[in-house]
Structures are given as C-alpha cells and as structure tokens.
Design an enzyme around this catalytic site. Structure first.
Site, short mmCIF file in Angstrom:
data_model
loop_
_atom_site.label_atom_id
_atom_site.label_comp_id
_atom_site.label_asym_id
_atom_site.label_seq_id
_atom_site.Cartn_x
_atom_site.Cartn_y
_atom_site.Cartn_z
N GLU A 1 -40.72 157.23 -27.98
CA GLU A 1 -41.06 156.10 -27.11
C GLU A 1 -40.27 154.87 -27.52
OE1 GLU A 1 -45.16 154.84 -26.75
OE2 GLU A 1 -45.86 156.89 -26.40
N GLU B 1 -49.40 158.50 -31.96
CA GLU B 1 -49.72 157.28 -32.71
C GLU B 1 -51.13 157.23 -33.28
OE1 GLU B 1 -48.77 153.85 -30.30
OE2 GLU B 1 -46.63 154.26 -30.39
C1 FCB Z 1 -47.61 152.91 -27.26
C2 FCB Z 1 -48.44 153.99 -26.58
C3 FCB Z 1 -48.12 154.18 -25.13
C4 FCB Z 1 -47.84 152.87 -24.43
C5 FCB Z 1 -46.85 152.04 -25.21
C6 FCB Z 1 -46.50 150.72 -24.56
O1 FCB Z 1 -48.31 152.42 -28.35
O2 FCB Z 1 -48.24 155.22 -27.22
O3 FCB Z 1 -49.19 154.89 -24.54
O4 FCB Z 1 -49.00 152.21 -24.16
O5 FCB Z 1 -47.32 151.79 -26.49
#
Ligand code: FCB
Length: 444
Positions: free
Chosen positions: A354, A166
C-alpha cells in the site's frame, strides 16, 4: 522513470479492502462485522458516514475489473470479508459469500489480473467480538478455521496470500485508542489483542503452507520513518520508543526475535498473555513482507503521554506539505522503511502492498486534474526505485487505492482513488493520476 527501470518481473497493482468497497453489508447471507456495528455509534465516524453501500463493489465488480484491465493493471489486492463467509464467525459457511469470491476470482483470472488476497483487513465478525474478539485467545482457533476454509475454497486459483493487514493499526486504533472498531481502550486490551494477532499472523502462515505448499504467503505492516524533533537526548529517546512501537512490535516476534520490550517498557506486560512455547509459535518464515507506508512522523518527548512519554507532532503544526489525512508528504520515508526492513535477517523479499494519498478532488467537465496525487505517486515510486537500485529486494508496488472508498473513521471525505466515485450515481471517472498510472504501466 519508466516501468522498465524496475525490470520485467516487478509486480504492479492496486489495493483495496472488503469493508471499504463492497457494500451489500447485510445482504446475500452476510453476517454483521465490527465495522457494520461501529459505524452506527453516533459521532465515531466523520459525518456519521457508513460503508453500507460504499462503492457497491459487490454488485459492480465486473465493471470495475474491466476498468482495471483497461488501465493496464494486472495485480489486484482485495480482502475477504470474514463475516460474508462465516456470518457467525465460526460454524456454517454462507454459500452465497463463497460464490461471490469465486466469481470475483474467476473474473480476475479471465482478464489476466492476478488476485492477491488479504485474509483479515479489520472486519471481524461481530459474533466473535461479542466473545472478546482479539482479546480472547480463542481467536487463534477461530481464525485458523477461517483461514483453512478460504485456502481450501480459493487456494486452487489464488497464488498470493496476505494473512493480516496492519496489525499495529487495528490493535492500536481498535483496542487501545478506541477510535476504530470495536472501540475498546486501554493497555490491557491492547496487549492481549497484540499478542493474539501476532500468534494469528504466524499460525495463519503455517496453516496456508500446510494445506498448499505451492502458495506464496506474506503479511503486511504499517510503517513510518520516525525522526526526533530535535537532537536533545530526551527527544531522541522518545522517537526510539515510537519507532519501536509502530515499526517493530509485529515484525520482530515473527522473525523469532521476540517482542522488542527492551526498547519499550510499556509492552513488557504482554508476557501476562503468553503461554509456554508461545515464543516459538510467534515465528513463521514468510515468503514476502508487505510494507505499507504513507508518511513520516516527527516525535517529541512528552511527560503527559502515559506509557510512551512521547508524542507525534502533527503535520499541520509543522510547515510541511500534507494530504487530507493531515499526513506529511515525505517520499523518502518509503525508501527508509524499505531499507530498515531489508536489514532484518530472515526477510526474503519486500513488496509495497500500500502507498497512496488523499487529496481534495474537483470534477471539472468530467475530469479530475489531481496533480498532487499524481506527483505524490511519482515521487514515492521514484524512492522505491532508489531502494531497488541500492540492492534492496523490493519486488512489487500496489497503489492505495483503485477507487475512492470508505476511509474508516474519516468516512468518505478523504479520497485515495486513482478512480473517482460519485457516491450518489456510482459513476466512475479515471482521475489524471489513474491516467498517468495507466500510461506508466503500458508495455510498448
Ligand atoms: C491503511 C489501511 C487502508 C487504508 C489506508 C489509507 O492504514 O490499511 O485500509 O485505509 O491506510
């Protein structure tokens, strides 16, 4: 919805990051990172929490991997702590750090769990931040050395690599808003950091492939479905600017489209940081793109917000279901994002690297009945299936996160895990959501 609906080769896993779980922050030769440093500034982290010990994964990884195996999870995404390998960012590697990741990787393989490694998940060595960090163009060189070292050390056993986690979040929160490490602010810091991170994501890919052509290389992007709060033209335009900033800034230069500055004037000045041939150096053909989605954002026009003239209307100001991060539960967002990214020519495959949710958990007689998290996951995964059935090339899904962990500026309050952690005793308890994931993953 069953696992088999996704096909036999669909990848299922869990995601984590070094600073959020490892602990052992100043042990076994590790150097200080910007997060080790930032958490000591009073008032920056909720309750002044620190990731010094966190889940103590460094010492407990064998037990955690055994638990993962018992939960039928066969893909594990984690990151390497740069300052555990190079305590000063560059120079001499720390053999104890290298040994730790070797043990971790070997244990994964022993249990038939595929390791998926992120090279940079936000914990820059402090020594490099002291030289300007992501605002210094030399980072392309420092990062390259670190990437080369990791691939030479671990690339014989680890097939799947992600260059950055990210970049929009670590440049935006860390170098524009100053709410994440290193706490820098302003457009100039942000644009410099953005351009250098965009160079690194491509350069990292090139280095990996030049060292080992057999590896699968990707990088990950945060993204949210963006909708205007009304049909008024100024809100629609404001939403477009936020969408450009949050969802397009890093993917488009990677694909050779350049920065999307025609749709967002504020980023035009990034040209000040560009050198001849940078347009070409920003391009790299990734094997996969990691999509990370949690929520949608509703946007309104705002005269008072500099540069963007747009603002995000927080979930608690709207009457919607939300998580403890104050993020709206909006499952269709993940479908919309998979669709949006699939429309770019040049993206070969998508993997959800994620997705997950923080809710308040209560331990009752040794169990955690986290119905909201379970339903959140079921609904989002259903939207991933919908995307796949629409013909979108999505090939994997990773839950954020395996265990509860240190959630950056929010400290230990938000709990994202499938597994609960008692930070005093370090006891692990599988939540109902984890039990559900286990049974979902079970192959009959
Ligand atoms: C994302 C991050 C990860 C975690 C989630 C909730 O932005 O990549 O490390 O904190 O959010």
């Amino acid at each position: 919805m069953n696992r088999s609906d996704f096909g036999d080769d669909f990848i299922w896993g869990v995601s984590t990051a070094a600073y959020q779980i490892e602990g052992a922050h100043n042990l076994f030769g590790k150097g200080e990172s910007i997060w080790d440093h930032f958490v000591n500034k009073r008032g920056r982290i909720l309750n002044n929490d620190k990731g010094n010990i966190s889940c103590d994964f460094y010492n407990r990884f064998e037990g955690d991997l055994a638990l993962m195996r018992a939960m039928n999870i066969s893909n594990f995404r984690f990151s390497i702590s740069w300052s555990r390998i190079f305590p000063d960012g560059t120079g001499r590697p720390n053999q104890m750090g290298v040994d730790f990741y070797n043990r971790l990787i070997d244990q994964c393989l022993e249990l038939n769990i595929q390791p998926w490694i992120t090279l940079y998940h936000w914990d820059l060595p402090l020594a490099l931040e002291n030289l300007g960090g992501w605002t210094n163009r030399d980072i392309v060189f420092w990062f390259g050395q670190y990437v080369s070292f990791c691939i030479s050390a671990f690339g014989d056993r680890v097939k799947n690599w992600m260059v950055l986690n990210e970049p929009m979040v670590f440049t935006g929160a860390g170098y524009f808003l100053g709410v994440h490490a290193p706490g820098k602010k302003g457009l100039s810091n942000f644009l410099a950091a953005t351009h250098h991170a965009a160079l690194c994501q491509a350069e990292g890919g090139r280095i990996i492939k030049s060292l080992r052509n057999d590896l699968s290389v990707g990088t990950t992007f945060s993204c949210s479905y963006i909708q205007p709060c009304s049909n008024k033209e100024k809100d629609v335009q404001a939403a477009k600017r936020i969408d450009t900033l949050l969802n397009r800034t890093f993917i488009e230069p990677l694909l050779g489209l350049g920065y999307p500055s025609q749709d967002l004037k504020a980023i035009r000045r990034i040209e000040n940081f560009m050198k001849a041939d940078d347009e070409n150096r920003l391009k790299f053909d990734m094997d996969f793109i990691g999509i990370q989605n949690y929520t949608q954002e509703i946007v309104s026009h705002s005269y008072f917000t500099p540069f963007l003239k747009a603002k995000i209307i927080k979930a608690n100001e709207r009457n919607v279901e939300r998580t403890s991060m104050n993020w709206e539960v909006y499952p269709e967002s993940i479908y919309q994002m998979l669709k949006k990214f699939s429309l770019y020519e040049g993206i070969k495959k998508l993997i959800v690297t994620e997705n997950g949710a923080a809710f308040k958990d209560e331990v009752m007689h040794g169990e955690i009945h986290d119905t909201q998290r379970k339903e959140y996951l079921q609904k989002y995964i259903t939207e991933v299936l919908r995307a796949k059935q629409d013909g979108i090339n999505v090939q994997g899904y990773f839950v954020w996160s395996f265990t509860d962990n240190f959630e950056w500026a929010e400290g230990f309050l938000p709990r994202f895990g499938l597994v609960h952690i008692d930070y005093n005793s370090q006891k692990r308890i599988i939540k109902d959501s984890g039990k559900w994931y286990k049974s979902f993953l079970k192959i009959n």
